[in-house]
Design a protein around this motif. Structure first.
Motif, mmCIF file in Angstrom:
data_model
loop_
_atom_site.group_PDB
_atom_site.id
_atom_site.type_symbol
_atom_site.label_atom_id
_atom_site.label_comp_id
_atom_site.label_asym_id
_atom_site.label_seq_id
_atom_site.Cartn_x
_atom_site.Cartn_y
_atom_site.Cartn_z
ATOM 1 N N GLN B 25 -9.738 0.271 2.417
ATOM 2 C CA GLN B 25 -8.951 1.041 3.486
ATOM 3 C C GLN B 25 -8.532 2.355 3.179
ATOM 4 O O GLN B 25 -8.258 2.740 1.894
ATOM 5 C CB GLN B 25 -7.991 0.307 4.182
ATOM 6 N N THR B 26 -8.657 3.438 4.063
ATOM 7 C CA THR B 26 -8.152 4.733 3.975
ATOM 8 C C THR B 26 -6.979 5.147 4.842
ATOM 9 O O THR B 26 -6.323 6.371 5.018
ATOM 10 C CB THR B 26 -9.470 5.631 4.170
ATOM 11 N N GLU B 27 -6.361 4.155 5.338
ATOM 12 C CA GLU B 27 -5.328 4.409 6.413
ATOM 13 C C GLU B 27 -3.858 4.278 5.739
ATOM 14 O O GLU B 27 -2.909 4.277 6.486
ATOM 15 C CB GLU B 27 -5.462 3.382 7.531
ATOM 16 N N ASN B 28 -3.700 3.683 4.374
ATOM 17 C CA ASN B 28 -2.575 3.492 3.578
ATOM 18 C C ASN B 28 -1.750 2.491 4.411
ATOM 19 O O ASN B 28 -0.392 2.480 4.386
ATOM 20 C CB ASN B 28 -1.707 4.879 3.699
ATOM 21 N N HIS B 29 -2.330 1.413 4.921
ATOM 22 C CA HIS B 29 -1.503 0.314 5.683
ATOM 23 C C HIS B 29 -1.155 -0.520 4.886
ATOM 24 O O HIS B 29 -1.799 -1.046 3.566
ATOM 25 C CB HIS B 29 -2.357 -0.398 6.769
ATOM 26 N N ARG B 30 0.131 -1.019 4.961
ATOM 27 C CA ARG B 30 0.788 -1.880 4.176
ATOM 28 C C ARG B 30 0.140 -3.352 4.069
ATOM 29 O O ARG B 30 -0.185 -3.837 2.998
ATOM 30 C CB ARG B 30 2.118 -2.188 4.273
ATOM 31 N N TYR B 31 -0.221 -3.805 5.237
ATOM 32 C CA TYR B 31 -0.707 -5.572 5.385
ATOM 33 C C TYR B 31 -2.479 -5.431 5.225
ATOM 34 O O TYR B 31 -3.057 -4.343 6.060
ATOM 35 C CB TYR B 31 -0.269 -5.912 6.431
ATOM 36 N N MET B 32 -2.925 -6.191 4.564
ATOM 37 C CA MET B 32 -4.457 -6.385 4.560
ATOM 38 C C MET B 32 -4.425 -7.937 4.868
ATOM 39 O O MET B 32 -3.703 -8.615 4.315
ATOM 40 C CB MET B 32 -4.880 -5.774 3.530
#
Lengths: 110, 115
Positions: B25-32
């Motif tokens: 991911q390139t969104e820097n979101h914490r949850y995957m």
């Protein structure tokens, strides 16, 4: 299993008609979301309703939530052929993950 | 579209072999998240991560392991693939926990066939 269930499993209608699909879930929630999936693609978020809300609108979409019955409904008004897809509800169960239902396949004929 | 890339997109493998699916991911979101989708079962959560090196089990975690050494990458490993693991696997991301009401963004899926 915490998984919810959508009803009906499949729905076929003509363009211009309304489509209603229902979701039942098993545990208390903070939020309920609806997602759409076109064939062969990932899911896309449609709308979120919080547990203290009873109804929400977004364009041709209307979502209701009855927490006492642990159920929600998604109404798509004036359906179009482009609305053909599978629709899923997702609940949080007051946890940090989303659990999806089994989905309703909607077919809208031109 | 959210910046989520799954690889490989399609794979055929033999029973008993290890398989690793990658989500970037390139969104820097914490949850995957990793979900699998099967006819009649909808989407079922396999494992999820709430930060680097922080993971937890979902509904159907048996036979799967995950790792997250960087914010942007979440790997799903089938240690010894079985025919029951033939499925479509979806990676998803979100900024925060489900209970917060955040939207989950999905990748395009990885089709895995175990023969």
């Amino acid at each position: 299993s915490q998984q919810g269930e959508e009803d009906p499993q499949a729905l076929s209608i003509q363009e211009g008609e309304n489509a209603t699909m229902n979701c039942s879930y098993k545990t208390s929630i903070n939020n309920l979301q609806w997602y759409r999936q076109n064939s062969g693609r990932g899911l896309v978020h449609l709308i979120l309703i919080r547990s203290n809300e009873r109804e929400k609108h977004s364009g041709r979409l209307r979502v209701t939530l009855d927490t006492s019955k642990k159920s929600s409904s998604l109404l798509i008004t004036a359906s179009r052929a482009a609305d053909t897809a599978s629709y899923f509800c997702a609940t949080d169960g007051k946890t940090d993950k989303l659990i999806f239902g089994t989905g309703t396949r909607l077919q809208v004929f031109p | 579209d959210a910046g989520i890339t799954q690889s490989p997109r399609h794979k055929v493998t033999e029973t008993g072999t290890p398989v690793t699916l990658r989500c970037h991911q390139t969104e820097n979101h914490r949850y995957m998240y990793w979900y699998r989708q099967d006819p009649g079962h909808g989407l079922r959560l396999i494992h999820y991560s709430y930060g680097v090196k922080d993971t937890d089990k979902g509904e159907v975690s048996d036979g799967y392991s995950v790792s997250r050494s960087k914010t942007e990458d979440f790997l799903l490993t089938l240690e010894s693939a079985t025919s029951s693991q033939t499925s479509v696997y979806f990676c998803a991301i979100s900024e925060s926990a489900g209970v917060s009401g955040n939207t989950i963004y999905f990748g395009e899926g990885s089709w895995l066939t175990v023969v």
